[in-house]
Design a protein around this motif. Structure first.
Motif, mmCIF file in Angstrom:
data_model
loop_
_atom_site.group_PDB
_atom_site.id
_atom_site.type_symbol
_atom_site.label_atom_id
_atom_site.label_comp_id
_atom_site.label_asym_id
_atom_site.label_seq_id
_atom_site.Cartn_x
_atom_site.Cartn_y
_atom_site.Cartn_z
ATOM 1 N N ASP A 174 0.776 -1.309 0.074
ATOM 2 C CA ASP A 174 0.060 0.018 0.008
ATOM 3 C C ASP A 174 0.971 1.348 0.090
ATOM 4 N N PRO A 175 0.408 2.257 -0.403
ATOM 5 C CA PRO A 175 0.979 3.554 -0.372
ATOM 6 C C PRO A 175 0.901 4.167 1.182
ATOM 7 N N ILE A 176 1.919 4.788 1.464
ATOM 8 C CA ILE A 176 1.970 5.539 2.983
ATOM 9 C C ILE A 176 2.532 6.981 2.644
ATOM 10 N N CYS A 177 2.084 7.766 3.589
ATOM 11 C CA CYS A 177 2.436 9.113 3.489
ATOM 12 C C CYS A 177 2.784 9.682 4.881
ATOM 13 N N GLU A 178 4.049 10.192 5.225
ATOM 14 C CA GLU A 178 4.265 10.694 6.619
ATOM 15 C C GLU A 178 4.041 12.234 6.590
ATOM 16 N N PRO A 201 0.282 7.689 7.551
ATOM 17 C CA PRO A 201 1.768 7.493 7.957
ATOM 18 C C PRO A 201 1.841 5.963 8.453
ATOM 19 N N LEU A 202 2.847 5.459 8.310
ATOM 20 C CA LEU A 202 3.170 3.956 8.674
ATOM 21 C C LEU A 202 2.843 3.775 10.099
ATOM 22 N N LYS A 203 3.204 4.491 10.852
ATOM 23 C CA LYS A 203 2.853 4.119 12.301
ATOM 24 C C LYS A 203 1.364 4.008 12.361
ATOM 25 N N ASP A 204 0.610 4.544 11.624
ATOM 26 C CA ASP A 204 -1.001 4.459 11.891
ATOM 27 C C ASP A 204 -1.574 3.330 11.109
ATOM 28 N N TYR A 205 -0.736 3.145 10.013
ATOM 29 C CA TYR A 205 -0.987 1.732 9.372
ATOM 30 C C TYR A 205 -0.734 0.521 10.279
ATOM 31 N N ILE A 206 0.485 0.614 10.904
ATOM 32 C CA ILE A 206 0.795 -0.412 11.855
ATOM 33 C C ILE A 206 -0.317 -0.660 12.799
ATOM 34 N N THR A 216 2.424 -9.949 15.185
ATOM 35 C CA THR A 216 3.772 -9.792 14.570
ATOM 36 C C THR A 216 3.691 -9.069 13.054
ATOM 37 N N ILE A 217 4.540 -8.125 13.213
ATOM 38 C CA ILE A 217 4.401 -7.245 11.856
ATOM 39 C C ILE A 217 5.859 -7.286 11.054
ATOM 40 N N GLU A 218 5.865 -7.498 9.822
ATOM 41 C CA GLU A 218 7.219 -7.314 9.365
ATOM 42 C C GLU A 218 7.168 -6.393 7.932
ATOM 43 N N ILE A 219 7.919 -5.374 8.143
ATOM 44 C CA ILE A 219 8.179 -4.441 6.932
ATOM 45 C C ILE A 219 9.195 -4.975 5.997
ATOM 46 N N ARG A 220 8.699 -5.429 4.938
ATOM 47 C CA ARG A 220 9.540 -6.274 3.714
ATOM 48 C C ARG A 220 10.191 -5.115 2.809
ATOM 49 N N ALA A 221 9.472 -4.089 2.629
ATOM 50 C CA ALA A 221 10.125 -3.003 1.756
ATOM 51 C C ALA A 221 9.478 -1.740 1.796
ATOM 52 N N ARG A 222 10.285 -0.973 1.609
ATOM 53 C CA ARG A 222 9.761 0.729 1.716
ATOM 54 C C ARG A 222 10.321 1.423 0.484
ATOM 55 N N PRO A 234 -3.947 19.913 -5.966
ATOM 56 C CA PRO A 234 -4.034 21.091 -5.079
ATOM 57 C C PRO A 234 -3.712 21.305 -3.536
ATOM 58 N N THR A 235 -2.238 21.259 -3.846
ATOM 59 C CA THR A 235 -1.462 21.459 -2.620
ATOM 60 C C THR A 235 -0.306 22.561 -3.052
ATOM 61 N N ASP A 236 -0.109 23.174 -1.574
ATOM 62 C CA ASP A 236 0.823 24.216 -1.740
ATOM 63 C C ASP A 236 2.316 23.830 -1.427
ATOM 64 N N LYS A 237 2.456 22.458 -1.156
ATOM 65 C CA LYS A 237 3.765 22.095 -1.039
ATOM 66 C C LYS A 237 3.991 20.534 -1.588
ATOM 67 N N LEU A 238 5.184 20.278 -1.639
ATOM 68 C CA LEU A 238 5.239 19.001 -2.324
ATOM 69 C C LEU A 238 5.097 17.579 -1.444
ATOM 70 N N ILE A 239 4.352 16.714 -1.640
ATOM 71 C CA ILE A 239 4.301 15.690 -0.872
ATOM 72 C C ILE A 239 4.612 14.446 -1.446
ATOM 73 N N PHE A 240 5.444 13.786 -0.585
ATOM 74 C CA PHE A 240 6.163 12.503 -1.102
ATOM 75 C C PHE A 240 5.364 11.154 -0.652
ATOM 76 N N ILE A 241 5.031 10.382 -1.393
ATOM 77 C CA ILE A 241 4.249 9.233 -1.157
ATOM 78 C C ILE A 241 5.349 7.931 -1.319
ATOM 79 N N GLU A 242 5.111 7.013 -0.247
ATOM 80 C CA GLU A 242 6.045 5.979 -0.521
ATOM 81 C C GLU A 242 5.145 4.586 -0.835
ATOM 82 N N SER A 243 5.462 3.396 -1.103
ATOM 83 C CA SER A 243 4.990 2.138 -1.010
ATOM 84 C C SER A 243 5.534 1.397 -0.190
ATOM 85 N N ILE A 244 4.754 0.413 0.714
ATOM 86 C CA ILE A 244 5.488 -0.388 1.443
ATOM 87 C C ILE A 244 4.852 -1.807 0.979
#
Length: 321
Positions: A174-178, A201-206, A216-222, A234-244
């Motif tokens: 899934d995508p995540i965003c901090e 955010p990842l912590k909320d997802y977990i 047990t939770i395993e983070i296998r890739a980010r 529609p944003t005034d700043k750059l927002i970086f999205i990752e996938s996990i």
């Protein structure tokens, strides 16, 4: 129109007219020995990573996959299962189910070992899975759950927990965003359906996973996934999205909280041959041991001659908890 209706409409369109750019995975298309993935399945690979890992697929597992896409990962799961009704694919969009059925007929022509009876395609809702309790060994979803708003996300994860056998695995990408997103982004149903503005955010997802009971939770890739830039969104700043890529295992919840593996290791470098903390963790001198985050923190406090690595966000088993 609700955000779920917008999502269904988007994927109805993607089923009728394959949209190669709908999702953007950095993963290669896994081509296992003797496996041919039809081109149409690759074009309809609407995921942000991979949920197929050989380490999860031993002893003829019963596999559930929610959100079938073009059927690619269902085919890859069937490669390991190779039994009638061994894989269940569930989707709420009729057109996507029908597209997958057509794609599996092509897969039969390209793969001597494959039979469409290996995969059961069932219409169903991720929030009300038409699957028996504790009947599944491996459950998976790819770039679907991030679409859900928080209450529905909890329901979807709870349903996966319900259908898994004890020690079964929920494997997801899934995508995540901090970074915080503004309300315009968050409330744009089309962007949410495109797996962008629902990222959390990842912590909320977990926390959603552990609140459901996964011990047990395993983070296998980010990995990098997308950016939302002011010149396109529609944003005034750059927002970086990752996938996990993440696996949640239906282990009993430890008394001191879940074991979350983020790729940390512990190395003992003292003068003794080994260090034993008396709690089941034995570190041989100068030999790295994979540890969960809570064990890493405890070991760091217990002995100043233990080096704890930073999280690599890549863990594929081993070590201890």
């Amino acid at each position: 129109m609700s955000y779920l209706e917008a999502t269904n409409d988007l994927y109805k369109e993607a089923a009728l007219t394959p949209d190669v750019g709908l999702c953007c995975t950095t993963n290669p298309i896994w081509q296992f020995p003797g496996l041919s993935v039809p081109k149409i399945m690759q074009e309809m690979n609407y995921g942000c990573g991979s949920t197929v890992s050989a380490q999860d697929l031993v002893n003829n597992p019963k596999v559930l996959y929610v959100g079938v896409g073009g059927g690619m990962e269902l085919l890859q799961f069937a490669y390991f299962s190779r039994q009638k009704h061994g894989v269940i694919g569930i989707d709420v969009v009729d057109e996507m189910l029908e597209a997958s059925r057509k794609n599996f007929r092509i897969a039969e022509e390209e793969n001597d070992w494959f039979n469409s009876e290996f995969v059961d395609l069932v219409k169903g809702d991720a929030l009300h899975l038409p699957v028996k309790d504790e009947s599944i060994d491996v459950a998976a979803q790819n770039c679907l759950f991030n679409i859900f708003k928080i209450d529905d996300l909890k329901k979807a994860v709870g349903e996966m927990y319900r259908v898994l056998k004890p020690h079964g695995r929920l494997v997801m990408s899934d995508p995540i965003c901090e970074q915080p997103m503004n309300d315009t982004l968050r409330n744009d149903d089309r962007l949410r359906a495109q797996c962008l503005s629902g990222s959390i955010p990842l912590k909320d997802y977990i926390k959603v996973l552990t609140d459901a009971g996964f011990g047990t939770i395993e983070i296998r890739a980010r990995k990098s996934y997308r950016v939302l830039s002011p010149n396109h969104y529609p944003t005034d700043k750059l927002i970086f999205i990752e996938s996990i890529e993440i696996a949640a295992i239906k282990d009993p919840m430890p008394s001191d909280g879940p074991c979350v593996f983020t790729g940390k290791t512990a190395i003992y470098y003292g003068d003794e041959p080994y260090f034993d903390d008396g709690l089941g963790h034995v570190l041989m001198q100068n030999q790295p041991l994979a540890v969960c985050d809570k064990t890493a923190a405890a070991l760091a406090k217990s002995n100043p001659e233990i080096h704890i690595s930073e999280s690599t966000w890549h863990y594929n088993g081993g070590g201890c908890c």
